[in-house]
Design a protein around this motif. Structure first.
Motif, PDB file in Angstrom:
ATOM      1  N   PHE A 519       0.835  -1.203   0.000  1.00 49.60           N
ATOM      2  CA  PHE A 519       0.000   0.000   0.000  1.00 49.60           C
ATOM      3  C   PHE A 519       0.877   1.262   0.000  1.00 49.60           C
ATOM      4  O   PHE A 519       1.905   1.321   0.692  1.00 49.60           O
ATOM      5  CB  PHE A 519      -0.910   0.001   1.234  1.00 49.60           C
ATOM      6  CG  PHE A 519      -1.911  -1.109   1.252  1.00 49.60           C
ATOM      7  CD1 PHE A 519      -3.220  -0.877   0.851  1.00 49.60           C
ATOM      8  CD2 PHE A 519      -1.554  -2.388   1.668  1.00 49.60           C
ATOM      9  CE1 PHE A 519      -4.155  -1.902   0.865  1.00 49.60           C
ATOM     10  CE2 PHE A 519      -2.483  -3.420   1.687  1.00 49.60           C
ATOM     11  CZ  PHE A 519      -3.790  -3.173   1.275  1.00 49.60           C
ATOM     12  N   HIS A 520       0.438   2.270  -0.742  1.00 46.74           N
ATOM     13  CA  HIS A 520       1.106   3.573  -0.747  1.00 46.74           C
ATOM     14  C   HIS A 520       0.057   4.643  -1.064  1.00 46.74           C
ATOM     15  O   HIS A 520      -0.053   5.152  -2.176  1.00 46.74           O
ATOM     16  CB  HIS A 520       2.252   3.599  -1.765  1.00 46.74           C
ATOM     17  CG  HIS A 520       1.928   2.994  -3.089  1.00 46.74           C
ATOM     18  ND1 HIS A 520       1.252   3.675  -4.084  1.00 46.74           N
ATOM     19  CD2 HIS A 520       2.167   1.753  -3.585  1.00 46.74           C
ATOM     20  CE1 HIS A 520       1.105   2.892  -5.141  1.00 46.74           C
ATOM     21  NE2 HIS A 520       1.651   1.707  -4.862  1.00 46.74           N
ATOM     22  N   ASP A 521      -0.712   4.952  -0.046  1.00 46.95           N
ATOM     23  CA  ASP A 521      -1.784   5.942  -0.169  1.00 46.95           C
ATOM     24  C   ASP A 521      -1.701   6.871   1.039  1.00 46.95           C
ATOM     25  O   ASP A 521      -0.838   6.690   1.906  1.00 46.95           O
ATOM     26  CB  ASP A 521      -3.142   5.229  -0.261  1.00 46.95           C
ATOM     27  CG  ASP A 521      -3.389   4.277   0.891  1.00 46.95           C
ATOM     28  OD1 ASP A 521      -3.223   4.700   2.058  1.00 46.95           O
ATOM     29  OD2 ASP A 521      -3.740   3.101   0.647  1.00 46.95           O
ATOM     30  N   PRO A 522      -2.569   7.894   1.135  1.00 51.58           N
ATOM     31  CA  PRO A 522      -2.446   8.846   2.253  1.00 51.58           C
ATOM     32  C   PRO A 522      -2.498   8.195   3.629  1.00 51.58           C
ATOM     33  O   PRO A 522      -1.855   8.675   4.574  1.00 51.58           O
ATOM     34  CB  PRO A 522      -3.635   9.785   2.032  1.00 51.58           C
ATOM     35  CG  PRO A 522      -3.859   9.764   0.555  1.00 51.58           C
ATOM     36  CD  PRO A 522      -3.568   8.344   0.141  1.00 51.58           C
ATOM     37  N   GLU A 523      -3.253   7.111   3.788  1.00 52.84           N
ATOM     38  CA  GLU A 523      -3.325   6.421   5.083  1.00 52.84           C
ATOM     39  C   GLU A 523      -2.171   5.457   5.294  1.00 52.84           C
ATOM     40  O   GLU A 523      -1.912   5.031   6.427  1.00 52.84           O
ATOM     41  CB  GLU A 523      -4.649   5.655   5.197  1.00 52.84           C
ATOM     42  CG  GLU A 523      -5.879   6.540   5.354  1.00 52.84           C
ATOM     43  CD  GLU A 523      -6.251   7.218   4.039  1.00 52.84           C
ATOM     44  OE1 GLU A 523      -6.103   6.557   2.970  1.00 52.84           O
ATOM     45  OE2 GLU A 523      -6.642   8.395   4.059  1.00 52.84           O
ATOM     46  N   HIS A 524      -1.493   5.100   4.226  1.00 50.11           N
ATOM     47  CA  HIS A 524      -0.396   4.125   4.292  1.00 50.11           C
ATOM     48  C   HIS A 524       0.792   4.632   3.474  1.00 50.11           C
ATOM     49  O   HIS A 524       1.100   4.102   2.398  1.00 50.11           O
ATOM     50  CB  HIS A 524      -0.844   2.761   3.771  1.00 50.11           C
ATOM     51  CG  HIS A 524      -2.089   2.246   4.405  1.00 50.11           C
ATOM     52  ND1 HIS A 524      -3.337   2.398   3.838  1.00 50.11           N
ATOM     53  CD2 HIS A 524      -2.286   1.583   5.582  1.00 50.11           C
ATOM     54  CE1 HIS A 524      -4.249   1.849   4.623  1.00 50.11           C
ATOM     55  NE2 HIS A 524      -3.636   1.347   5.688  1.00 50.11           N
ATOM     56  N   PRO A 525       1.493   5.660   3.967  1.00 45.08           N
ATOM     57  CA  PRO A 525       2.594   6.250   3.200  1.00 45.08           C
ATOM     58  C   PRO A 525       3.877   5.419   3.276  1.00 45.08           C
ATOM     59  O   PRO A 525       4.722   5.620   4.160  1.00 45.08           O
ATOM     60  CB  PRO A 525       2.771   7.614   3.842  1.00 45.08           C
ATOM     61  CG  PRO A 525       2.325   7.422   5.260  1.00 45.08           C
ATOM     62  CD  PRO A 525       1.243   6.389   5.224  1.00 45.08           C
ATOM     63  N   SER A 526       4.021   4.476   2.372  1.00 48.33           N
ATOM     64  CA  SER A 526       5.230   3.647   2.333  1.00 48.33           C
ATOM     65  C   SER A 526       6.373   4.441   1.692  1.00 48.33           C
ATOM     66  O   SER A 526       6.158   5.305   0.839  1.00 48.33           O
ATOM     67  CB  SER A 526       4.973   2.375   1.526  1.00 48.33           C
ATOM     68  OG  SER A 526       3.988   1.566   2.131  1.00 48.33           O
ATOM     69  N   GLY A 527       7.597   4.130   2.090  1.00 49.04           N
ATOM     70  CA  GLY A 527       8.741   4.819   1.494  1.00 49.04           C
ATOM     71  C   GLY A 527      10.037   4.485   2.189  1.00 49.04           C
ATOM     72  O   GLY A 527      10.109   3.581   3.031  1.00 49.04           O
ATOM     73  N   ILE A 528      11.070   5.244   1.853  1.00 46.72           N
ATOM     74  CA  ILE A 528      12.411   4.999   2.378  1.00 46.72           C
ATOM     75  C   ILE A 528      12.963   6.274   2.986  1.00 46.72           C
ATOM     76  O   ILE A 528      12.776   7.378   2.452  1.00 46.72           O
ATOM     77  CB  ILE A 528      13.351   4.462   1.270  1.00 46.72           C
ATOM     78  CG1 ILE A 528      14.667   3.969   1.857  1.00 46.72           C
ATOM     79  CG2 ILE A 528      13.595   5.513   0.181  1.00 46.72           C
ATOM     80  CD1 ILE A 528      15.476   3.119   0.895  1.00 46.72           C
TER      81      ILE A 528
END
Length: 534
Positions: A519-528
């Motif tokens: 997931f990579h959305d406003p509620e689930h900001p995935s990243g590094i």
């Protein structure tokens, strides 16, 4: 002639002792009756001197005797190189890592009783020889005068099971080495044996991979695979608890592609925070790379000279010296990580993007990890095989690898410090690992791995937040290059495959494919998260 050649290759100053006196096969008794053998190197003369103790499972002659015995003795040190229990003539059974505290303390006590020892002890060495130092230093009274810690750590469990996943390639490679090391011609390169060992990494169940590799069991592999789900069983080998009270001056050398890098940097930070005199050198090396021998031996010789011979010249350098990769330059700092580095979070975006901006609404990306066809290893901190940096394009083209790539850089970007990733993920089986890798993509599309990390997810069927620690780094991403993040379910055989069914690592045979949603959305900001310097 050979001695002068060795000194020249190692870049050491002229020897002060033309020919050390060597006493072979000293017998050092242990409290349980075992008798450990050691060789003693000393400058000519009869006066008591301090002792530099080197405890090794790899023998006390050959490279061990040359690098840590003869070379140091020619610099004016008295050195005792000991074969640890159950190796190369020493009595008892070799149980890797589990016997070094008691035997090391007994050896130190015996040395201090000898008329040729003035009571002062220091220790030196690398890798397992560093573990034998940590197994003694926090408990010895009076303390060591100095420790010289090459490519090692105060505990090895996090290297056995990084992120809770068995480091299969490194563990089996080392098991095969120690299982054969006393055989005739074991030191001679053997491509057939190497191929057999690599093939054994696919053997199931893993508890018998040692027999598949070298034709006989190796107790360490049984130990490390059996306890993959219970790392607390290694608690007796964890010596990190005494860091804040350690007063012994320490010098550390490691490499950006060393399997003990993260632990060694944590050790350095803890010692520096506690006010212990310590220094650190990190170069562009993997574990055991020949290019690292020269700076490591020179570092240890100078540290011993400062604390045993009162030659303080080498103490004038800053406490941290690191090599900035792709910039081909060494940098000096007062601490690790550098105070000048600032965190920067790059978000995983829709359509494989990577950017500073927070993501908008997006559907999760999906892939399936199949233990029967596991995502392969390409490069990284490996003991054997293709270590360090390699082109990742073939792996990135697989359907079981997600790729997120940034825009071309407008200027050079230096990343110096700690790196981590946050990945929001849901799996179909509730039994899965997440592997995250940061890559450097050049103008031709070549994708080189920079650093990575793995994490075993908690069992469950909801959305999990995976906080993945990648290895620290110091790396320059050149102008025009792009940053890339990979997300996958493993990197085999570097890490043991996750069978998707919760079976123990040592015994698992059956396999269940696992579907991942990232997931990579406003509620689930995935990243590094990167440590950007300057």
């Amino acid at each position: 002639m050979l001695d002068r050649l060795v000194d020249k290759v190692l870049g050491l100053p002229a020897a002060v002792v033309p020919k050390p006196v060597v006493t072979r096969d000293l017998v050092i008794p242990m409290p349980d009756g075992a008798r450990l053998l050691a060789d003693r190197y000393r400058p000519p003369g009869t006066e008591p001197l301090p002792v530099v103790l080197v405890r090794s499972p790899y023998g006390r002659r050959g490279a061990m005797g040359l690098l840590f015995g003869a070379v140091f003795a020619r610099r004016g040190f008295q050195v005792v190189v000991q074969s640890v229990r159950g190796t190369f003539g020493s009595g008892g059974e070799f149980r890797a890592f589990r016997q070094e505290k008691e035997d090391g303390l007994a050896t130190a006590a015996w040395l201090r009783q000898q008329p040729w020892c003035d009571g002062r002890l220091a220790m030196a060495g690398a890798s397992y020889l560093g573990h034998t130092q940590w197994a003694v230093a926090p408990y010895l009274d009076p303390p060591l005068e100095a420790m010289c810690l090459g490519v090692t750590g105060s505990e090895f469990t996090t290297a056995f099971y990084p992120g809770g996943v068995l480091a299969l390639d490194n563990m089996l490679s080392w098991s095969a080495t120690i299982g054969r090391q006393e055989e005739r011609f074991a030191a001679v390169p053997n491509p057939v044996q190497t191929k057999r060992t690599r093939a054994a990494m696919s053997h199931l169940p893993l508890r018998h991979a040692d027999v598949a590799a070298i034709g006989k069991p190796v107790p360490f592999l049984e130990d490390v695979t059996t306890h993959a789900e219970s790392p607390e069983s290694w608690a007796e080998t964890d010596h990190s608890g005494g860091l804040d009270a350690l007063t012994t001056p320490t010098s550390m050398v490691t490499g950006w592609y060393d399997l003990f890098l993260a632990r060694q940097l944590r050790d350095f930070k803890a010692l520096q925070a506690a006010g212990t005199r310590t220094r650190l050198t990190v170069g562009p090396w993997k574990h055991g790379e020949p290019a690292s021998f020269r700076p490591m031996v020179a570092d240890q010789a100078s540290w011993l000279a400062a604390h045993l011979l009162d030659d303080r010249v080498q103490l004038r350098r800053p406490p941290v010296r690191i090599f900035l990769q792709r910039a081909d330059r060494w940098l000096d700092f007062e601490q690790w990580p550098p105070a000048e580095s600032e965190p920067r979070f790059l978000h995983l975006r829709a359509a494989g993007g990577l950017a500073d901006e927070r993501p908008g609404e997006a559907t999760p990306d999906v892939f399936t990890y199949d233990p029967a066809d596991p995502t392969p290893t390409v490069g990284g901190p490996m003991l054997t095989g293709e270590a360090k940096q390699h082109d990742n394009r073939a792996v990135e083209a697989r359907s079981d690898v997600l790729v997120y790539t940034g825009m071309p850089l407008e200027r050079d970007l230096d990343v110096i410090g700690e790196v981590s990733a946050t990945v929001h993920v849901r799996t179909s089986t509730g039994h899965a690992d997440v592997f995250v890798r940061l890559c450097d993509v050049d103008a031709k599309g070549v994708s080189l791995n920079v650093t990575d990390g793995v994490l075993r997810l908690p069992t469950g069927d909801g959305i999990a937040t995976a906080e993945v620690a990648l290895d620290p780094t110091a790396y320059r991403f050149r102008r025009g290059h792009r940053l890339r993040v990979q997300v996958s379910g493993g990197a085999f055989p570097r890490f043991a495959r996750n069978h998707g069914n919760g079976q123990p690592t040592a015994d698992a045979v059956a396999a269940v494919p696992t579907r991942f949603e990232v997931f990579h959305d406003p509620e689930h900001p995935s990243g590094i998260s990167l440590a950007v310097f300057g």
